[in-house]
Write a protein that holds these residues in place. Structure first.
Motif, PDB file in Angstrom:
ATOM      1  N   GLU A  99       0.835  -1.205   0.000  1.00 20.40           N
ATOM      2  CA  GLU A  99       0.000   0.000   0.000  1.00 20.40           C
ATOM      3  C   GLU A  99       0.866   1.249   0.000  1.00 20.40           C
ATOM      4  O   GLU A  99       0.597   2.206  -0.729  1.00 20.40           O
ATOM      5  CB  GLU A  99      -0.934   0.001   1.215  1.00 20.40           C
ATOM      6  CG  GLU A  99      -2.073  -1.000   1.094  1.00 20.40           C
ATOM      7  CD  GLU A  99      -2.888  -1.148   2.377  1.00 20.40           C
ATOM      8  OE1 GLU A  99      -2.464  -0.606   3.429  1.00 20.40           O
ATOM      9  OE2 GLU A  99      -3.937  -1.814   2.321  1.00 20.40           O
ATOM     10  N   ARG A 100       1.919   1.237   0.811  1.00 22.98           N
ATOM     11  CA  ARG A 100       2.832   2.386   0.870  1.00 22.98           C
ATOM     12  C   ARG A 100       3.588   2.542  -0.444  1.00 22.98           C
ATOM     13  O   ARG A 100       3.789   3.654  -0.935  1.00 22.98           O
ATOM     14  CB  ARG A 100       3.813   2.208   2.039  1.00 22.98           C
ATOM     15  CG  ARG A 100       4.783   3.358   2.240  1.00 22.98           C
ATOM     16  CD  ARG A 100       4.081   4.622   2.680  1.00 22.98           C
ATOM     17  NE  ARG A 100       5.030   5.666   2.990  1.00 22.98           N
ATOM     18  CZ  ARG A 100       4.841   6.953   2.729  1.00 22.98           C
ATOM     19  NH1 ARG A 100       3.721   7.363   2.159  1.00 22.98           N
ATOM     20  NH2 ARG A 100       5.745   7.842   3.047  1.00 22.98           N
TER      21      ARG A 100
ATOM     22  N   GLU B 178       1.292   4.107  -2.949  1.00 19.00           N
ATOM     23  CA  GLU B 178       1.061   5.492  -2.544  1.00 19.00           C
ATOM     24  C   GLU B 178       2.222   6.379  -3.010  1.00 19.00           C
ATOM     25  O   GLU B 178       2.013   7.470  -3.543  1.00 19.00           O
ATOM     26  CB  GLU B 178       0.942   5.557  -1.017  1.00 19.00           C
ATOM     27  CG  GLU B 178       0.658   6.939  -0.463  1.00 19.00           C
ATOM     28  CD  GLU B 178       0.663   6.954   1.067  1.00 19.00           C
ATOM     29  OE1 GLU B 178       0.891   8.041   1.620  1.00 19.00           O
ATOM     30  OE2 GLU B 178       0.441   5.901   1.690  1.00 19.00           O
TER      31      GLU B 178
ATOM     32  N   ARG C  38      -5.030   2.510  -5.824  1.00 21.82           N
ATOM     33  CA  ARG C  38      -3.741   1.999  -5.335  1.00 21.82           C
ATOM     34  C   ARG C  38      -3.961   0.875  -4.311  1.00 21.82           C
ATOM     35  O   ARG C  38      -3.145  -0.023  -4.195  1.00 21.82           O
ATOM     36  CB  ARG C  38      -2.885   3.127  -4.775  1.00 21.82           C
ATOM     37  CG  ARG C  38      -3.427   3.800  -3.549  1.00 21.82           C
ATOM     38  CD  ARG C  38      -2.460   4.870  -3.057  1.00 21.82           C
ATOM     39  NE  ARG C  38      -2.878   5.401  -1.793  1.00 21.82           N
ATOM     40  CZ  ARG C  38      -3.097   6.681  -1.551  1.00 21.82           C
ATOM     41  NH1 ARG C  38      -2.944   7.570  -2.509  1.00 21.82           N
ATOM     42  NH2 ARG C  38      -3.455   7.083  -0.356  1.00 21.82           N
TER      43      ARG C  38
END
Length: 198
Positions: A90-91, A94, A161
């Protein structure tokens, strides 16, 4: 470090930054392979001698852009591990979304994806302790995640995302990135054969 040496180091870093910024601007305006060193120097406000004091070729400027970009993304996320969490993915997406404009430049210029991946691979393998098996695993993972990121940008980031992160986590972690012995030797032989061809 004395005052003169420190001043020269700061001057060189400023020149390098100007050249990196100028190349990114030019790549948004035209194809990478049509950009000359003279044009880059004019755009950066740097003399040709200033360029050659810091770089030997245009490709070196791009490699430094890629290295800076990749390291920034790496530093803002948890370190790459044998098994990455959903939060890691996820990061990652992002940060890719945050740098989408830079990714678009790389995606739209012929040959730059390969150059970017080459730098990314170098960073992934830049550890003394990595053996052949770990190198193959890291190359397989890096090729997969970078290719997905590039395609996501190229397609206009239509999928969220979060969805991209979930799918990558499922395919690269839950389904297993650990290679079986047969897969490892096949990949290793493929890499060796490809290197012998060049």
């Amino acid at each position: 470090m004395d005052g003169v040496a420190l001043y020269n180091e700061k001057q060189n870093e400023f020149v390098r930054q100007c050249l990196r910024d100028a190349l990114m601007i030019l790549m948004k305006q035209k194809k990478y392979d049509t950009i000359s060193i003279s044009e880059l120097c004019r755009k950066a406000g740097v003399s040709r001698s200033g360029f050659y004091n810091n770089f030997s070729a245009l490709a070196d400027v791009f490699k430094e852009i890629a290295r800076t970009f990749i390291q920034e993304i790496t530093e803002k996320n948890a370190p790459f591990q044998n098994h990455n969490s959903l939060k890691w993915y996820e990061r990652f997406f992002e940060l890719v979304e945050l740098h989408a404009n830079d990714y678009r430049v790389i995606v739209s210029s012929a040959g730059l994806r390969e150059k970017y991946l080459e730098v990314s691979n170098e960073i992934m393998l830049d550890h003394d302790w990595i053996d052949e098996k770990e190198a193959c695993r890291r190359l397989a993972f890096n090729g997969a995640i970078q290719n997905v990121a590039f395609q996501w940008i190229k397609d206009g980031m239509k999928l969220s995302r979060k969805k991209m992160a979930t799918w990558c986590y499922r395919f690269l972690e839950r389904n297993g990135t650990q290679m079986k012995k047969k897969q490892f030797f096949f990949l290793k032989n493929s890499i060796l054969t490809t290197n012998e061809d060049h």
